[in-house]
Design an enzyme around this catalytic site. Sequence first.
Site, mmCIF file in Angstrom:
data_model
loop_
_atom_site.group_PDB
_atom_site.id
_atom_site.type_symbol
_atom_site.label_atom_id
_atom_site.label_comp_id
_atom_site.label_asym_id
_atom_site.label_seq_id
_atom_site.Cartn_x
_atom_site.Cartn_y
_atom_site.Cartn_z
ATOM 1 N N GLY A 47 32.647 -3.518 24.011
ATOM 2 C CA GLY A 47 34.051 -3.159 24.118
ATOM 3 C C GLY A 47 34.967 -3.928 23.196
ATOM 4 O O GLY A 47 36.191 -3.876 23.355
ATOM 5 N N GLU A 102 26.807 -5.881 23.543
ATOM 6 C CA GLU A 102 26.569 -4.525 23.043
ATOM 7 C C GLU A 102 27.722 -4.035 22.171
ATOM 8 O O GLU A 102 28.466 -3.129 22.559
ATOM 9 C CB GLU A 102 26.364 -3.574 24.222
ATOM 10 N N ARG A 136 31.600 0.040 18.529
ATOM 11 C CA ARG A 136 32.813 0.290 17.757
ATOM 12 C C ARG A 136 33.077 -0.833 16.752
ATOM 13 O O ARG A 136 33.487 -0.586 15.610
ATOM 14 C CB ARG A 136 34.005 0.414 18.721
ATOM 15 N N ARG A 149 40.393 11.302 19.515
ATOM 16 C CA ARG A 149 40.936 10.096 20.107
ATOM 17 C C ARG A 149 42.450 10.173 20.328
ATOM 18 O O ARG A 149 42.961 9.700 21.341
ATOM 19 C CB ARG A 149 40.613 8.872 19.250
ATOM 20 N N CYS A 188 44.545 25.635 17.195
ATOM 21 C CA CYS A 188 45.606 26.309 17.956
ATOM 22 C C CYS A 188 45.901 25.495 19.214
ATOM 23 O O CYS A 188 45.568 25.885 20.335
ATOM 24 C CB CYS A 188 45.191 27.735 18.302
ATOM 25 N N GLU A 189 46.511 24.355 19.014
ATOM 26 C CA GLU A 189 46.775 23.401 20.090
ATOM 27 C C GLU A 189 47.905 22.489 19.654
ATOM 28 O O GLU A 189 47.826 21.834 18.610
ATOM 29 C CB GLU A 189 45.513 22.572 20.348
#
Length: 468
Positions: free
Chosen positions: A276, A318, A321, A362, A393-394
């Site tokens: 994280g 771990e 990212r 994201r 289309c959003e």
Amino acid sequence: MPTSHPSGWAHADGALRGPHWLREPEDADALVPQLWSTTARKVDGVLHVGGRAVPDVVADVNTPAYLLDEDDFRGRARAFREAFADYDVYYAGKAFLCTTVARWVAEEGLLLDVCTGGELTVAERAGVDPARIGFHGNNKSHAELRRAVVAGVGRIIVDSFHEIERLAEVTRETGRTTSVMVRVTAGVEAHTHEYIATAHEDQKFGFSITGGDALEAVRRVLSEPGLDLRGLHSHIGSQIFDSSGFEVAARRVLALHARVADELGVTMPELDLGGGFGIAYTTQDDPSDPAQLATEITKIVDGECRALGIERPRLSVEPGRAIVGPSMCTVYTVGTVKEVALDGGARRTYVSVDGGMSDNIRTALYDADHSCTLASRRSAAAPVLTRVVGKHCEAGDVVVRDEFLPGDVAPGDLVAVPGTGAYCWSMASNYNHLLRPPVVAVRDGEVHVIVRRETEDDLLATDMGADQ
């Protein structure tokens, strides 16, 4: 275009200011180094990555495309391995995984964490030693568990009582023993988006320490002869910058570790503190480097162990990212530029590109912030506050909510978004039937497509009515 002003565009009447942390740059063409991979630079205004001009790279693969800086990825992997030399360092494959990256991970001396049968397949296809794989997931099927046990996966992180029963059944069926860690929730409210905060009580992962489920899970694992209990696993969330969350988690998890020894007579040899670790997506982010993280986390764990009078277990972390995130950028082609009049006389500039939320969810999902730069040419135009949007289309199809780009950005220009290595390709979709972009590795001027662009044939391959 907003009215000009002697002190700059942002001082003009009716100008949009953007978020408080975003500052108008003196040169909208310049890179902010901490947001980009280590080889990224501008040459006569053109973005270069891995020793190649970005326009040349995408000329052969079209846009949108993910560009992965191999030297940067390997350098960050080595930095974690060296900083956490006394730990087991697992690369969190969910951030981004393909066979080439799995091989890089193994070559740099890291272990690999997977969380589905599909990710395990990629690792196996890449030739990763199963003993160096950890298998996560909150709802692993019987078939996935059996496959992992038969393959000889190094450890399986159990997440529910049903899974303990399921895994015990698999070991009885196969006559094998498998190493197990128990995922626990430490009741820590990590300072991150609620969707990626994973150690507070009200969420799907792990066994509660405070509720007593974690100790009961340990008891059940110990009661099964096919399950070799290695230790506890804790993960407080993603995109974390403050080590105080790790301090609280370590205190509570190590207290349980000591309690297991006292009450059950079992000293577990390992402890996993998860990952994280955050990265810089914009200038508001200030992440720690691996050496600083290792120093802080080790100090926290050692202090808690001394207070409890116990030996420090073998630790693991771990990062995902923090390794791949800064190593990748996404390159788009501008299709349209539109100025929209807003209340109060302000105008917003919308730059539409040929990708969007299908290749970077994201912003829409986490309300995340990203940066971007004009990648294909030099511009002397004054910076203009811009919103980069996709072609879906959003209305929520936003790639970069607020960033300054040169005021002459136009159709045909290339725009690059840094920090897209983590979760962008992994969470990509075919929304509106767009094709998933390729991933292109660049190193020392050499270009290699490591994940090809999808084709329309790929899109229709599972459509059973397509050939009727």
